[in-house]
Design an enzyme around this catalytic site. Structure first.
Site, mmCIF file in Angstrom:
data_model
loop_
_atom_site.group_PDB
_atom_site.id
_atom_site.type_symbol
_atom_site.label_atom_id
_atom_site.label_comp_id
_atom_site.label_asym_id
_atom_site.label_seq_id
_atom_site.Cartn_x
_atom_site.Cartn_y
_atom_site.Cartn_z
ATOM 1 N N ARG A 182 -28.290 -31.417 20.847
ATOM 2 C CA ARG A 182 -28.649 -30.124 21.427
ATOM 3 C C ARG A 182 -30.150 -30.062 21.684
ATOM 4 N NH1 ARG A 182 -24.689 -27.669 17.537
ATOM 5 N NH2 ARG A 182 -22.728 -28.044 18.593
ATOM 6 N N ARG B 264 -10.674 -22.510 16.135
ATOM 7 C CA ARG B 264 -11.983 -22.505 15.500
ATOM 8 C C ARG B 264 -13.107 -22.231 16.491
ATOM 9 N NH1 ARG B 264 -9.329 -27.194 15.968
ATOM 10 N NH2 ARG B 264 -10.433 -29.183 16.031
ATOM 11 N N ASP C 283 -23.761 -38.904 21.809
ATOM 12 C CA ASP C 283 -23.449 -38.281 23.101
ATOM 13 C C ASP C 283 -24.447 -38.757 24.154
ATOM 14 O OD1 ASP C 283 -21.416 -36.747 21.951
ATOM 15 O OD2 ASP C 283 -22.825 -35.172 21.357
ATOM 16 N N CYS D 195 -34.722 -33.903 15.139
ATOM 17 C CA CYS D 195 -34.268 -35.277 15.196
ATOM 18 C C CYS D 195 -34.379 -35.722 16.645
ATOM 19 C CB CYS D 195 -32.826 -35.351 14.720
ATOM 20 S SG CYS D 195 -32.592 -34.466 13.168
ATOM 21 N N ARG E 235 -14.070 -23.850 21.896
ATOM 22 C CA ARG E 235 -13.490 -24.965 22.619
ATOM 23 C C ARG E 235 -12.086 -25.274 22.111
ATOM 24 N NH1 ARG E 235 -16.339 -28.792 25.088
ATOM 25 N NH2 ARG E 235 -18.123 -28.753 23.708
ATOM 26 N N TYR E 236 -11.863 -25.102 20.811
ATOM 27 C CA TYR E 236 -10.564 -25.370 20.208
ATOM 28 C C TYR E 236 -9.959 -24.021 19.816
ATOM 29 C CZ TYR E 236 -13.045 -29.805 19.681
ATOM 30 O OH TYR E 236 -13.780 -30.936 19.916
ATOM 31 N N LYS F 260 -13.550 -33.624 20.673
ATOM 32 C CA LYS F 260 -13.681 -34.713 19.714
ATOM 33 C C LYS F 260 -12.401 -35.536 19.687
ATOM 34 C CE LYS F 260 -16.951 -32.446 16.657
ATOM 35 N NZ LYS F 260 -16.991 -31.047 17.113
ATOM 36 N N ASP G 212 -17.086 -37.634 21.295
ATOM 37 C CA ASP G 212 -16.934 -36.302 21.877
ATOM 38 C C ASP G 212 -16.917 -36.524 23.388
ATOM 39 O OD1 ASP G 212 -16.620 -33.592 21.864
ATOM 40 O OD2 ASP G 212 -18.299 -33.228 20.503
ATOM 41 N N CYS H 67 -34.849 -25.844 12.974
ATOM 42 C CA CYS H 67 -34.409 -26.932 12.113
ATOM 43 C C CYS H 67 -35.558 -27.263 11.185
ATOM 44 C CB CYS H 67 -34.038 -28.162 12.927
ATOM 45 S SG CYS H 67 -32.573 -27.909 13.919
ATOM 46 N N CYS I 227 -31.168 -35.686 18.873
ATOM 47 C CA CYS I 227 -30.332 -34.478 18.786
ATOM 48 C C CYS I 227 -29.512 -34.222 20.055
ATOM 49 C CB CYS I 227 -31.191 -33.266 18.493
ATOM 50 S SG CYS I 227 -30.220 -31.771 18.337
HETATM 51 C C1 LIG Z 1 -17.202 -30.009 16.413
HETATM 52 C C2 LIG Z 1 -16.800 -28.705 16.834
HETATM 53 C C3 LIG Z 1 -15.840 -27.985 16.108
HETATM 54 C C4 LIG Z 1 -15.191 -28.521 14.843
HETATM 55 O O1 LIG Z 1 -14.389 -29.624 15.067
HETATM 56 P P1 LIG Z 1 -13.572 -30.295 13.863
HETATM 57 O O2 LIG Z 1 -12.949 -31.495 14.467
HETATM 58 O O3 LIG Z 1 -12.596 -29.274 13.383
HETATM 59 O O4 LIG Z 1 -14.559 -30.632 12.787
HETATM 60 C C5 LIG Z 1 -15.488 -26.748 16.585
HETATM 61 N N1 LIG Z 1 -16.033 -26.238 17.703
HETATM 62 C C6 LIG Z 1 -16.938 -26.915 18.418
HETATM 63 C C7 LIG Z 1 -17.474 -26.300 19.660
HETATM 64 C C8 LIG Z 1 -17.361 -28.169 18.014
HETATM 65 O O5 LIG Z 1 -18.271 -28.837 18.732
HETATM 66 S S1 SF4 Z 2 -29.568 -33.098 14.798
HETATM 67 FE FE1 SF4 Z 2 -30.500 -31.474 16.065
HETATM 68 S S2 SF4 Z 2 -29.612 -29.578 15.269
HETATM 69 FE FE2 SF4 Z 2 -29.273 -31.160 13.702
HETATM 70 S S3 SF4 Z 2 -31.013 -30.984 12.295
HETATM 71 FE FE3 SF4 Z 2 -31.527 -32.539 13.845
HETATM 72 S S4 SF4 Z 2 -32.645 -31.415 15.426
HETATM 73 FE FE4 SF4 Z 2 -31.556 -29.909 14.205
#
Ligand SMILES: *Cc1c(COP(=O)(O)O)cnc(C)c1O
Ligand code: SF4
Length: 347
Positions: free
Chosen positions: A112, A94, A271, A107, A90-91, A315, A308, A103, A110
């Site tokens: 995801r 990175r 989120d 949670c 996305r960025y 973010k 986000d 996991c 979560c």
């Molecule tokens: C959170 C995230 C990052 C890292 O973001 P930082 O602001 O550098 O900590 C990189 N890629 C994705 C897809 C993310 O969700």
């Molecule tokens: S927040 Fe989601 S990905 Fe993170 S430890 Fe909990 S269940 Fe796993």
């Protein structure tokens, strides 16, 4: 089998068994579990002190999860930013690798929720070659995040396989590991794991504590062991209604983290994920909480508040308003104690 593996082999995954242990009604647990699986390890469960406390709310299913119709399964459009299965780009500089869908426990809030605990969508070892080539080809990438799920649910040699390959790519500077294990399964942090990670320095490790009740002797030991091996520790907290949406709770958490050599990094607005609406906190409330933190504890104990943005906006930091008026180069500030200050900027 290592001790942490033995522990998770005894995880509570069955609604009826969990209800017996917690002396609660199994009907709701079973109903929720059909849609969103239950998974709580015995260590984390043992941190519950009373019904509906901060630990309970994070791991025990709530019927509200299946009663909500609002929210999306993937509000951040992560899938749209995946050029390769399991790799999110996305960025520019990175990438995030989704290396594990396991996991140490699930949670309830979560982000995801759609992926964790399910078979598909995880980067398999065979796909890793594709991801590896992608990263090698994109010279702008300097920071790779191993995430999931929880990457530390993989065995040491599998983690090492990823690290070893990534370290071969010249333009990769930082490798990050995102893992909740120091908090939910601190037994996972073993001397052998730390020795291995140390070889691939610089490794930045972001963990995930949400409440001071999660800071225990075991988690302190885990964090210290990582820090002793040169791993730089940060923490990402999710702001959760009824769990930690209170500046006193957060202050105690963040100050406690510093004592374990963990620097608070981000505090997230939750989120808009389907099934997690009962945890949501408004932006206005979050900003009030930040105001109660900034200036009232060490700056190091104050993470950045992040939202986000939906639809892949990324973010984005949020700050309380400290500049309340500006006329040309004349500013009016409201400081951390709510006192007014004037400031004339340079021409
Ligand atoms: C959170 C995230 C990052 C890292 O973001 P930082 O602001 O550098 O900590 C990189 N890629 C994705 C897809 C993310 O969700
Ligand atoms: S927040 Fe989601 S990905 Fe993170 S430890 Fe909990 S269940 Fe796993």
């Amino acid at each position: 089998m290592e001790y942490w593996q033995e522990l998770i082999s005894k995880n509570f995954i069955d609604g009826a068994r969990l209800a017996r242990r917690l002396r609660a009604d199994k009907k709701d647990f079973c109903k929720v579990a059909k849609e969103y699986p239950i998974n709580i390890n015995p260590y984390y469960l043992s941190l519950i002190r009373e019904k509906h406390d901060a630990i309970w709310k994070q791991c025990v299913p709530n019927i509200l999860e299946v009663r909500q119709t609002t929210g999306r399964l993937d509000p951040l459009l992560e899938e749209a930013y995946s050029p390769i299965e399991g790799l999110i780009h996305r960025y520019d500089d990175r990438v995030l690798l989704y290396v594990s869908n396991m996991c140490a426990g699930y949670c309830r809030f979560c982000t995801r929720k759609r992926k964790v605990g399910r078979e598909e969508k995880v980067l398999k070892e065979s796909d890793f070659i594709k991801a590896f080539r992608y990263i090698a080809r994109h010279k702008a990438i300097r920071d790779v995040i191993l995430s999931g799920g929880d990457p530390l649910l993989l065995e040491d040699d599998k983690i090492e396989y990823y690290l070893k390959h990534l370290r071969k790519i010249k333009h990769i500077e930082v490798i990050r590991i995102d893992s909740r294990t120091p908090c939910v399964l601190p037994q996972r942090i073993t001397p052998a794991l730390c020795r291995m990670l140390k070889k691939y320095s610089p490794i930045y490790f972001n963990t995930h504590f949400n409440h001071f009740q999660e800071i225990t002797d075991a988690s302190t030991k885990a964090c210290n062991m990582l820090a002793d091996n040169g791993i730089v520790l940060g923490n990402q907290t999710v702001l959760l209604a009824g769990v930690n949406d209170d500046s006193h709770v957060l202050k105690r958490l963040f100050e406690g983290l510093l004592m374990m050599r963990v620097r608070p990094y981000y505090l997230y607005i939750p989120d808009a994920v389907k099934g997690t609406y009962h945890f949501r906190v408004s932006i206005a409330r979050a900003l009030r909480i930040m105001r109660e933190l900034i200036g009232h504890t060490s700056g190091m104990a104050v993470p950045r508040l992040i939202i986000d943005l939906k639809r892949g906006g990324g973010k984005t930091p949020l700050l309380p308003k400290y500049i309340i008026k500006r006329k040309g180069r004349r500013y009016v500030f409201r400081n951390f104690e709510n006192r007014i200050f004037y400031y004339a900027d340079i021409e």
